[in-house]
Enzyme design. Structure first.
Site, PDB file in Angstrom:
ATOM      1  N   LYS A  38      42.468  34.847  36.032  1.00 39.44           N
ATOM      2  CA  LYS A  38      43.764  34.218  36.304  1.00 39.44           C
ATOM      3  C   LYS A  38      43.859  33.770  37.760  1.00 39.44           C
ATOM      4  CE  LYS A  38      46.032  37.812  34.738  1.00 39.44           C
ATOM      5  NZ  LYS A  38      44.890  38.571  34.152  1.00 39.44           N
ATOM      6  N   THR A  39      43.429  34.620  38.681  1.00 40.11           N
ATOM      7  CA  THR A  39      43.460  34.243  40.094  1.00 40.11           C
ATOM      8  C   THR A  39      42.503  33.091  40.363  1.00 40.11           C
ATOM      9  OG1 THR A  39      44.049  36.499  40.753  1.00 40.11           O
ATOM     10  CG2 THR A  39      43.121  35.063  42.454  1.00 40.11           C
ATOM     11  N   ASP A  94      51.201  36.523  41.630  1.00 42.31           N
ATOM     12  CA  ASP A  94      50.440  37.456  40.804  1.00 42.31           C
ATOM     13  C   ASP A  94      51.359  38.585  40.336  1.00 42.31           C
ATOM     14  OD1 ASP A  94      48.276  38.459  39.524  1.00 42.31           O
ATOM     15  OD2 ASP A  94      47.329  39.327  41.287  1.00 42.31           O
ATOM     16  N   THR A 138      49.750  40.348  33.378  1.00 39.14           N
ATOM     17  CA  THR A 138      48.993  41.076  32.373  1.00 39.14           C
ATOM     18  C   THR A 138      49.890  41.539  31.232  1.00 39.14           C
ATOM     19  OG1 THR A 138      49.295  43.114  33.641  1.00 39.14           O
ATOM     20  CG2 THR A 138      47.275  41.864  34.046  1.00 39.14           C
ATOM     21  N   ARG A 183      35.024  40.357  35.574  1.00 39.86           N
ATOM     22  CA  ARG A 183      35.132  41.243  36.734  1.00 39.86           C
ATOM     23  C   ARG A 183      34.265  42.493  36.556  1.00 39.86           C
ATOM     24  NH1 ARG A 183      41.036  42.749  38.092  1.00 39.86           N
ATOM     25  NH2 ARG A 183      41.027  40.593  38.844  1.00 39.86           N
TER      26      ARG A 183
END
Length: 369
Positions: free
Chosen positions: A83-84, A128, A177, A236
């Site tokens: 997402k980032t 975020d 999230t 990640r």
């Protein structure tokens, strides 16, 4: 995207201008360089998520042709899926700076007003964990997103005066999230909502191959595939495991991430063949050995594994449920026949997947919360 040799200073409002760069103020220089190296810079380079990637590409191309900022974008999905990175890519594709902050950092409407008033035309504001923003700030954001205006209240009580402040057009990119925690008025103000799903093993292998090249890690296809298959569909986690396998290979004199190094390193770090880690196996072990497969309440299960309920619910459960090891029922958490098999145990006839457990709430859980 520019380099990371410059110094970045955080504004008084808690945000900072990344100018289409990724910044980790809490990490050291090497970590920042590593993050920059591994993140894709353009939408065409973003691996996986073809549906979201194509939709975003259409949105950004239309905005460029109109020479107007695109609609506000909401990105949802589990942690670690990009997402980032997508927020950074949106800014890079638009050739605009990006202002980065987070929901927990905005606890007062004044915090948000300070950020909004400093935005330039076309700038991207990345929020975020937007679902954790304070309610007064949320209500201010409604007006800012829809009318590009905020009302600054001066004074208190009957003498308070609201001064309207016009804002230049900008784009909000929100990441969450837990999309279900966003209030409907905020969610409806996003013109585009993209949900990121877990990655296929082939996509993770492609990511790891690219990142191994960027990090100058010698690797074999078998080693990369082994890491990708244990990464829980999350880039990640895959990147983290790649670095740990590299460390293992270097310490043991191989300097090559091959199948042997991958298996030995992942065994050392408690990541099994299915991608389950220590916490995952502890949850399944408690369910099967201590509570006979359940159902058992979340709080009781968390005490049994020595973790907080939120940790079990947000860290372990999503992957265990998705892979079919765990079932959430109105009566509590229950282990499936697959969980018993994974632990090398014989599943009882009443295990989920053998003979379905009653999923109604007619009776309480055998083990309370």
């Amino acid at each position: 995207m520019t380099g990371v040799d410059e110094d970045f200073e955080r504004d008084v409002d808690g945000s900072y201008d990344a100018s289409a760069r990724i910044v980790d103020p809490g990490g050291d220089e090497d970590e920042r360089r590593l993050e920059v190296a591994l993140r894709p810079k353009r939408l065409a380079d973003f691996p996986g998520q073809p549906r979201v990637r194509d939709q975003l590409g259409l949105l950004l191309e239309a905005a460029r042709r109109r020479q107007r900022p695109p609609d506000h974008v909401l990105l949802s999905g589990p942690p670690g899926l990009g997402k980032t990175s997508l927020a950074m890519i949106i800014a890079a594709e638009l050739e605009q700076p990006i202002r980065i902050t987070s929901g927990p950092a905005i606890q007062h409407a004044g915090d948000l007003a300070a950020i909004l008033s400093s935005l330039a035309e076309g700038e991207v504001l990345f929020l975020d964990e937007i679902h954790r923003m304070a309610r007064p700030a949320e209500e201010m954001l409604y007006l800012a997103m829809e009318d590009f205006r905020v009302d600054v209240v001066v004074g208190k009580g009957p003498g308070a005066t609201a001064i309207p402040l016009e804002l230049p057009p900008f784009t909000v990119v929100g990441a969450t999230t837990r999309a279900g925690l966003l209030p409907a008025p905020l969610r409806d103000r996003f013109g585009f909502t993209g949900h990121l799903d877990f990655y296929a093993t082939a996509d993770l292998a492609a990511i790891l191959t690219r990142n191994a090249t960027l990090l100058r890690i010698d690797s074999t296809a078998q080693g990369i595939d082994e890491i990708a298959g244990r990464s829980r569909g999350t880039p990640r986690i895959a990147n983290r495991l790649l670095r740990r396998v590299r460390d293992y290979a270097q310490v043991h004199g191989k300097d090559v991430v091959d199948l042997g190094a991958a298996r030995a390193a992942l065994a050392l770090f408690d990541v099994d063949e299915s991608g389950l880690d220590r916490l995952d196996r502890a949850v399944l072990d408690a369910l099967c050995r201590r509570f006979g497969g359940g159902p058992v309440g979340l709080s009781t299960l968390a005490v049994a594994v020595g973790e907080e309920p939120d940790t079990v619910e947000t860290v372990a459960e999503p992957y265990l449920v998705r892979e079919g090891y765990l079932v959430r029922t109105p009566r509590g958490r229950a282990a499936s026949a697959l969980a018993w098999k994974h632990l090398g145990l014989t599943a009882p006839a009443t295990a989920v997947g053998a003979i379905p457990l009653p999923l109604t709430d007619e009776a309480d859980s055998r083990f309370g919360d």
